[in-house]
Design an enzyme around this catalytic site. Structure first.
Site, PDB file in Angstrom:
ATOM      1  N   ASP A 120      -5.584  56.095   9.319  1.00 46.12           N
ATOM      2  CA  ASP A 120      -6.055  54.613   9.102  1.00 46.12           C
ATOM      3  C   ASP A 120      -6.771  53.852   9.396  1.00 46.12           C
ATOM      4  O   ASP A 120      -6.735  52.582  10.534  1.00 46.12           O
ATOM      5  CB  ASP A 120      -4.813  54.040   8.615  1.00 46.12           C
ATOM      6  CG  ASP A 120      -4.989  52.386   7.565  1.00 46.12           C
ATOM      7  OD1 ASP A 120      -5.882  51.825   7.170  1.00 46.12           O
ATOM      8  OD2 ASP A 120      -3.867  52.100   7.436  1.00 46.12           O
ATOM      9  N   TRP A 161       1.740  48.753  10.118  1.00 50.52           N
ATOM     10  CA  TRP A 161       0.914  49.939   9.480  1.00 50.52           C
ATOM     11  C   TRP A 161       1.652  51.001   9.257  1.00 50.52           C
ATOM     12  O   TRP A 161       1.345  51.935   8.691  1.00 50.52           O
ATOM     13  CB  TRP A 161      -0.649  49.572   9.740  1.00 50.52           C
ATOM     14  CG  TRP A 161      -1.160  47.989   8.599  1.00 50.52           C
ATOM     15  CD1 TRP A 161      -1.853  46.994   9.758  1.00 50.52           C
ATOM     16  CD2 TRP A 161      -0.771  47.517   8.028  1.00 50.52           C
ATOM     17  NE1 TRP A 161      -1.322  46.224   8.656  1.00 50.52           N
ATOM     18  CE2 TRP A 161      -0.906  46.328   7.394  1.00 50.52           C
ATOM     19  CE3 TRP A 161       0.043  48.012   6.419  1.00 50.52           C
ATOM     20  CZ2 TRP A 161      -0.613  45.350   6.353  1.00 50.52           C
ATOM     21  CZ3 TRP A 161       0.254  47.303   5.242  1.00 50.52           C
ATOM     22  CH2 TRP A 161      -0.376  45.453   5.026  1.00 50.52           C
ATOM     23  N   LYS A 172     -11.987  44.039   4.433  1.00 48.74           N
ATOM     24  CA  LYS A 172     -12.224  43.687   6.325  1.00 48.74           C
ATOM     25  C   LYS A 172     -13.064  43.841   6.934  1.00 48.74           C
ATOM     26  O   LYS A 172     -13.841  42.827   6.522  1.00 48.74           O
ATOM     27  CB  LYS A 172     -11.150  44.127   7.057  1.00 48.74           C
ATOM     28  CG  LYS A 172      -9.568  44.408   6.660  1.00 48.74           C
ATOM     29  CD  LYS A 172      -8.249  45.151   7.852  1.00 48.74           C
ATOM     30  CE  LYS A 172      -7.232  45.562   6.560  1.00 48.74           C
ATOM     31  NZ  LYS A 172      -6.320  43.786   6.981  1.00 48.74           N
TER      32      LYS A 172
END
Length: 359
Positions: free
Chosen positions: A171, A102, A195
Site C-alpha cells: 500500500d 492502515w 495524496k
C-alpha cells in the site's frame, strides 16, 4: 482570495499549476467543446487521456511490460478486501506485516478471505518503529506478503523490503511518486490517488501480469483484477475526471524533473521540519528517527493544553488542517509532493513564533 498552505493528509493539496490547467480546460477540453466530466469514457478523447496517464506513470516509475497499470475504484480501503479476494485464491494463507493503523485495517479485511499470518508487528512499541525484518516469521508457501511502507496516521515510513520469495503487495498510498522505488521488487503496488496523485475517486494498481491468473471467475465482475486488465480499467464507467487530473499531475511531475528530483525536494522539506522539531523542547516527534516519514510529520507540544490554541492560531495564519488524526491527537503536517518548500518554511516560522509567545 488567497490560497492557504494545506497540510491535509488527504484529500491533499494539488499543484497549483495543475489546478490552473484544469480550470482552463474545464469547459472545453482541447477543442472538443465539452468538459472531460461530460465525455464518454469510450470516446477517442478520453481514451487518449487514459493512454497518456498510463504512459506517463510507466515512465515516471520505470514500469516494465511485466506489469498492468489499472485504475480501480472504491479507495484503498476497498483494495484491502479486493486484494485477498483475488490473490489468495488457491492458497491457504497470506502474510501481513503490522506497522500501524492502515496495516491493521488491511489485516482485518483479509481475515474474511482466509488465514492471515501476522509475520511481525510493532504494536507493542505503539507503532513508533518497524519490526526487525530478520525476525519475521514468513511462510514462503503463502499467497503474498502485504505491507504498508508509510503509515499516514502514525507518521512512520520505511523503504527497505524483507527478503522473501513471496510476491510483495504494498500500500503506497502516501508514498507513491515521492521517492524512487524498484517496481520489479513488488508483485503489486496500490495507492489511493488523493495524496500524491490527484483527487479522491481512483486507486492506482500496478499488478504483475502473472498474478492476474489468480483472479477467480466467481469474483464480482468489477472486483476481478483480470477483468480490469482485460477491459483496460473500463468494465464500467471509470472515474474519468480523477484519471484526467492524475495525468495532469504526472505531467507536472515530469516537468519538475521526475521522481528523482521530487525526492530530493521532499528530503529537504522533511529535514527542515524535523530539525525545527528536534531543536526545540517545546515540540517533539515520537517516531524512531530511522523510520520517520517524509510525507506525514506528527508532532506534539510539551504542554498539551496549548494544542487547541496552536491549531486555532495556525489556521488564522493560513496554515490549514494541522490537527493530528482523531485516534492519536496532536498535530500532523502532511508535506506531499505538491507542498512547496515555502509552505514548510511558513509552518516552521509559525512554530518558532508560537513557541516564543507561549513557551
Amino acid at each position: 482570495m488567497s490560497r492557504v498552505y494545506n497540510f491535509c493528509s488527504g484529500p491533499a493539496a494539488l499543484p497549483e499549476e495543475v489546478l490552473k490547467k484544469a480550470q482552463s480546460e474545464l469547459l472545453d477540453w482541447h477543442g472538443a467543446g465539452v468538459s472531460v466530466m461530460e465525455m464518454s469514457h469510450r470516446s477517442a478523447e478520453f481514451m487518449s487521456i487514459l493512454a497518456s496517464a498510463k504512459a506517463r506513470l510507466a515512465r515516471l516509475l520505470n514500469i516494465s511490460d511485466d506489469y498492468e497499470i489499472l485504475f480501480a475504484q472504491g479507495g484503498a480501503s476497498t483494495l484491502f478486501a479486493q486484494i485477498p479476494a483475488n490473490l489468495m485464491n488457491g492458497f491457504d494463507s497470506a502474510c501481513y506485516l503490522d506497522t500501524g493503523a492502515w496495516s491493521t485495517k488491511a489485516i482485518k479485511e483479509a481475515k474474511k478471505y482466509g488465514q492471515v499470518n501476522v509475520v511481525g508487528s510493532s504494536k507493542e512499541q505503539r507503532y513508533q518503529t518497524v519490526p526487525d525484518f530478520s525476525t519475521l516469521t514468513l511462510d514462503e508457501s503463502a499467497a503474498y506478503l502485504h505491507l504498508c511502507p508509510n503509515e499516514t496516521i502514525g507518521g512512520l515510513e520505511f523503504s527497505d523490503l524483507p527478503e522473501t520469495s513471496l510476491p510483495i503487495v504494498a500500500d503506497l498510498s502516501s508514498t507513491i511518486l515521492s521517492r524512487k522505488i524498484d517496481v520489479s521488487k513488488y508483485g503489486m503496488i496500490y495507492a489511493g490517488a488523493q495524496k500524491n496523485v490527484g483527487p479522491a475517486g481512483v486507486v492506482i494498481c500496478i499488478v504483475r501480469k502473472d498474478l492476474l491468473a489468480r483472479s477467480s471467475d466467481d469474483l464480482p465482475t468489477t472486483w476481478s483484477f483480470a477483468n480490469l486488465a482485460k477491459n483496460d480499467s473500463m468494465i464500467n464507467t471509470p472515474p474519468t475526471f480523477a484519471i484526467y487530473l492524475a495525468d495532469l499531475v504526472f505531467e507536472w511531475l515530469e516537468n519538475q524533473g521526475g521522481v528523482e528530483a521530487i525526492e530530493q525536494a521532499n528530503i529537504r522539506k522533511a529535514e527542515a521540519l524535523y530539525r525545527a522539531i528536534d531543536e526545540s523542547d517545546f515540540y517533539s516527534n515520537p517516531i524512531d528517527p530511522a523510520y520517520r516519514s517524509r510525507m506525514n510529520v506528527p508532532f506534539v507540544l510539551a504542554d498539551k493544553s496549548l494544542e487547541a490554541v496552536f491549531l486555532e492560531e495556525s489556521e488564522a495564519a493560513g496554515l490549514r488542517t494541522l490537527a493530528g488524526h482523531r485516534s492519536v491527537g496532536g498535530m500532523r503536517a502532511s508535506i506531499y509532493n505538491a507542498m512547496p518548500m515555502e509552505g514548510v518554511q511558513a509552518l516552521i516560522d509559525f512554530m518558532h513564533s508560537f513557541e516564543q509567545r507561549h513557551g
